[in-house]
Design an enzyme around this catalytic site. Structure first.
Site, PDB file in Angstrom:
ATOM      1  CE  LYS A 473      -3.495   2.281   2.985  1.00 47.01           C
ATOM      2  NZ  LYS A 473      -4.310   2.144   4.252  1.00 47.01           N
ATOM      3  CG  ASP A 475      -0.935   6.616   2.721  1.00 44.58           C
ATOM      4  OD1 ASP A 475      -1.557   7.456   1.999  1.00 44.58           O
ATOM      5  OD2 ASP A 475      -1.088   6.068   3.784  1.00 44.58           O
ATOM      6  CG  ASN A 477      -0.865  10.145   4.737  1.00 45.71           C
ATOM      7  OD1 ASN A 477      -2.064  10.073   4.230  1.00 45.71           O
ATOM      8  ND2 ASN A 477      -0.354   8.918   5.215  1.00 45.71           N
ATOM      9  CB  CYS A 523      -3.260   4.965  -0.320  1.00 45.84           C
ATOM     10  SG  CYS A 523      -4.099   5.616   1.329  1.00 45.84           S
ATOM     11  CG  ASP A 545      -8.329   7.699   5.342  1.00 41.73           C
ATOM     12  OD1 ASP A 545      -7.845   6.718   4.788  1.00 41.73           O
ATOM     13  OD2 ASP A 545      -7.470   8.490   5.754  1.00 41.73           O
TER      14      ASP A 545
HETATM   15  C1  GLA Z   1      -3.506   7.544   5.619  1.00 38.53           C
HETATM   16  C2  GLA Z   1      -4.336   6.319   4.974  1.00 38.53           C
HETATM   17  C3  GLA Z   1      -4.821   5.375   5.804  1.00 38.53           C
HETATM   18  C4  GLA Z   1      -3.651   4.554   6.571  1.00 38.53           C
HETATM   19  C5  GLA Z   1      -3.105   6.003   7.245  1.00 38.53           C
HETATM   20  C6  GLA Z   1      -1.630   5.386   8.032  1.00 38.53           C
HETATM   21  O1  GLA Z   1      -4.700   8.392   6.278  1.00 38.53           O
HETATM   22  O2  GLA Z   1      -5.361   6.912   4.176  1.00 38.53           O
HETATM   23  O3  GLA Z   1      -5.453   4.381   5.393  1.00 38.53           O
HETATM   24  O4  GLA Z   1      -2.852   3.911   5.685  1.00 38.53           O
HETATM   25  O5  GLA Z   1      -2.644   6.935   6.292  1.00 38.53           O
HETATM   26  O6  GLA Z   1      -1.099   6.481   8.397  1.00 38.53           O
END
Ligand code: GLA
Length: 720
Positions: A473, A475, A477, A523, A545
């Site tokens: 996965k 990510d 952020n 993601c 989320d």
């Molecule tokens: C993001 C992702 C979540 C998770 C968090 C982990 O917010 O969308 O699904 O993986 O990061 O920190």
């Protein structure tokens, strides 16, 4: 099919049901004469009549009957008498941006050229594709633009991108280099876009076009939560099933723009490409720049027809690799179950319970690396936190149970509290003299730099080579601010955002090339980078989320305008808004999985989950390969929504209805779509039999079904 008509000097691109016609006017102006339903090949000259109404242009006395400000220009430039939004702006060595591109030549060939470093549509086995390349040239500056168009024989899609080359001896600077422009001779359209924010991604929005500029963009460094790189122009009376729709999508994951302009003649121009804000690209002599690819869909079968075309196209011509067609494992993710609070035994216990329920893969989310037990540190330190975790024992135990194992990364980020940052403080995205802003306790790692990419990929590779990991996965952020790179010279500051995206693409490409069996899921704080660029590398993306099934409906309906079910990460969580049945019915629309602590399920919930797992397998092919029909959309009805998947041979359908909010005393007749009117279908749940015609034209009487807030219902139809 693409045909050149020498006599009329028109080029006609045909997909099975649509045509796009270009005209080369005297003087070498390239015009967009038509885009819409498929036309026969003859009489195309009459399209040029549109131009006769074009008025005198004071900018061009030589062509007194022609004005670039009125004509439907195929690739409009700056400074040449077209005062509408342009697709290209180039600052030349004289210091001005006047540009004048004229047709030089074209070629038509079978196949589709590669776009090195950029995600793009490709010709899959068994399909055919034709490509048109038109070379345009500015004889004063020496800028050459090759406009590249491809059409496929199996979907109503036209893709476009542009290759810009400096053939002069001086430096040229691109200030705006968009991928596509379409001019339509009417403003009688609504503009549909998908806005959003964290936990509320891709919300449908429709507005009538008005004179002047309107549109969406991102300057966040990613395609973003705020707007998706998708837009549609739809006739005023368009529905899910009827009416003309132009859909546009950009295969790109960075800053983008969709700008529509209605001009003084009530025509509309829509341009798309990399957002020009903060963009600039230096073209040294003989250097080239390639724009991202834009995808265009025309449908006269309403929004539903447009969506199904995008879905089929992306499933066939964008998604690649082993997991394009192979059945994806049903996963459980540790994030909402444990957040950072886990150890080896806790995750093994998740896997044991999950196995009993029929789940096929455990994904260990954030918190396994460096010294990370919260979000204040360790991004960039992609080695196992051995105080917390014995990864070897964990992976082996999970595999010994017959489950697959997945892991989380956020490769384009760096925590100030990390070994990587202490060793290389200049590796974070920053500009001289300014403190980089912190967001979610982290900085962004400068993946525009090859040395940085080498380091981060090397770290990822160490873990993936040492442990047999089945899924990643990926990510992302936070947004990019103080965006710059220590390696970029001052005159190239405007290149940073695009170079960053190219760096991400290179990293993801390396991952899927060196580890072709790994299933990659993208993601970004939920669904903040849910775009066609990412789909070239990962066949699925975490949608949001927000796992509340009622909130999810708006998100999934919006996402489905452009993106197929097979790519939408959708999980059942412990959210208490509805019971497990509704949560499962909503998640079944997407990739399906769980986001909860399986030890905390009651025995009744466990039985429901086992049933859901069976349904996941039962409907897998129908949902992944069937056609989606949005039957009642949440933007039309705030109380109830419904959708169906119909197999391509129309022998089977799955209808799902969810009551978002109870509404007293309201009748509900649910009209189905996409069935064969002459076929009789049996509803598996009730044994009732109906003709396809009755189901579609009269509808099913559903008043009182799934009546209370948050209830859902599924109907499985099977043809005789
Ligand atoms: C993001 C992702 C979540 C998770 C968090 C982990 O917010 O969308 O699904 O993986 O990061 O920190």
């Amino acid at each position: 099919m693409i045909k050149y008509n020498e006599k009329n000097r028109t080029i006609k691109l045909d997909t099975p049901d649509t045509s796009y016609v270009l005209g080369i006017r005297d003087g070498g102006f390239l015009l967009n004469l038509y885009y819409g339903r498929r036309l026969p090949d003859d009489n195309l000259w009459s399209l040029s009549k549109r131009l006769e109404s074009a008025s005198f242009s004071p900018c061009d006395p030589e062509y007194t009957d022609f004005s670039t400000d009125v004509a439907p220009m195929e690739y409009p430039v700056n400074g040449r008498g077209d005062f509408r939004v342009s697709a290209l702006s180039v600052r030349n060595s004289d210091g001005n941006t006047v540009t004048d591109l004229r047709y030089v030549s074209h070629r038509i060939f079978s196949g589709k050229p590669d776009m090195p470093g950029l995600p793009h549509l490709y010709v899959s086995n068994g399909s055919q594709c034709d490509t048109l390349e038109i070379t345009m040239r500015d004889s004063y500056t020496g800028l050459e633009a090759v406009l590249v168009y491809s059409v496929f024989n199996d979907c109503n899609v036209i893709s476009k991108h542009v290759r810009l080359t400096n053939t002069s001896d001086s430096v040229l600077k691109l200030e705006r280099a968009l991928s596509s422009c379409i001019d339509l001779p009417s403003m009688d359209y609504n503009l549909i876009t998908l806005w959003g924010r964290h936990a509320k991604e891709r919300q449908f929005e429709k507005r009538p076009l008005a004179h002047g500029l309107q549109g969406i963009h991102s300057k966040r460094g990613s395609s973003s939560h705020s707007h998706n790189p998708f837009a549609a122009l739809v006739g005023r009376d368009v529905t899910e099933t009827n009416g003309d729709v132009y859909g546009f999508n950009l295969i790109y994951s960075g800053n983008f723009t969709f700008t529509a302009e209605v001009d003084h003649n009530a025509s509309v121009r829509i341009v798309t490409g990399i957002d020009p804000t903060d963009f600039g690209w230096v073209l040294e002599p003989s250097e080239s720049f390639t724009t991202p690819e834009a995808v265009h869909v025309f449908s006269c079968e309403g929004l539903g027809g447009m969506s199904r075309t995008f879905h089929r196209c992306y499933q066939e011509h964008l998604i690649r690799g082993r997991w394009k067609n192979e059945k994806r494992p049903l996963l459980i993710n540790s994030w909402e179950a444990a957040y950072f609070d886990f150890d080896t035994d806790k995750l093994i216990s998740f896997a044991e319970r999950a196995k009993e329920l029929g789940i096929e893969m455990l994904v260990m989310d954030d918190g396994w690396f460096g010294k990370r037990n919260d979000d204040t540190n360790s991004l960039g330190d992609w080695f196992v936190n051995e105080k917390k975790l014995d990864l070897g024992r964990l992976v082996d135990s999970v595999h010994a149970m017959g489950l697959k194992f997945g892991i989380w990364y956020e490769p384009e980020m760096i925590s100030p509290d990390s070994e990587l940052y202490r060793a290389h403080p200049d590796w974070c995205v920053h500009v001289p003299g300014r403190e980089p802003s912190i967001a979610r306790q982290q900085y962004v790692l400068d993946v525009s730099r090859a040395d940085v990419r080498e380091n981060v990929f090397g770290q990822i590779k160490n873990v993936l080579s040492r442990y047999p990991i089945d899924y990643v996965k990926w990510d992302f952020n936070r947004n990019l601010s103080e965006a710059g790179s220590a390696l970029l010279s001052k005159d190239r500051g405007g290149e940073f955002f695009h170079r960053f995206v190219l760096g991400t693409y290179e990293l993801q490409n390396r991952l899927v090339t060196e580890f072709p069996d790994i299933l990659l899921e993208n993601c970004s704080g939920g669904g903040g980078r849910f775009d066609a660029g990412m789909l070239y590398y990962s066949p699925q993306i975490w949608t949001s989320d927000n796992t509340d099934p009622v909130e999810r409906l708006n998100i999934q309906f919006g996402t489905s305008l452009c993106y197929p079910a097979s790519v939408m990460g959708a999980h059942v969580s412990a959210c208490e808004r509805t019971d497990y049945r509704t949560k499962g019915d909503v998640a079944l629309w997407g990739t399906f999985g769980y986001e909860l602590d399986p030890n905390k399920l009651t025995s009744e919930e466990r039985e429901t989950v086992k049933e859901q797992v069976k349904e996941y397998h039962k409907y897998y092919d129908l949902i992944r390969n069937g056609n989606l029909y949005r039957l009642i959309c949440p933007w039309d009805n705030p109380f109830v929504c419904a959708w169906s998947f119909v197999s391509t041979d129309k022998r089977e359908a799955l209808v799902t209805l969810v009551r978002m909010r109870k509404e007293e005393n309201t009748l509900l007749h649910l009209k189905l779509q996409g069935l064969d009117e002459n076929t009789v279908y049996t509803v598996e749940e009730t044994g009732e039999r109906y003709s396809g015609a009755l189901l579609m034209y009269a509808g099913l009487e559903m008043t009182g079904c799934a009546y209370n807030d948050g209830e859902s219902l599924k109907l499985h139809l099977i043809a005789d």
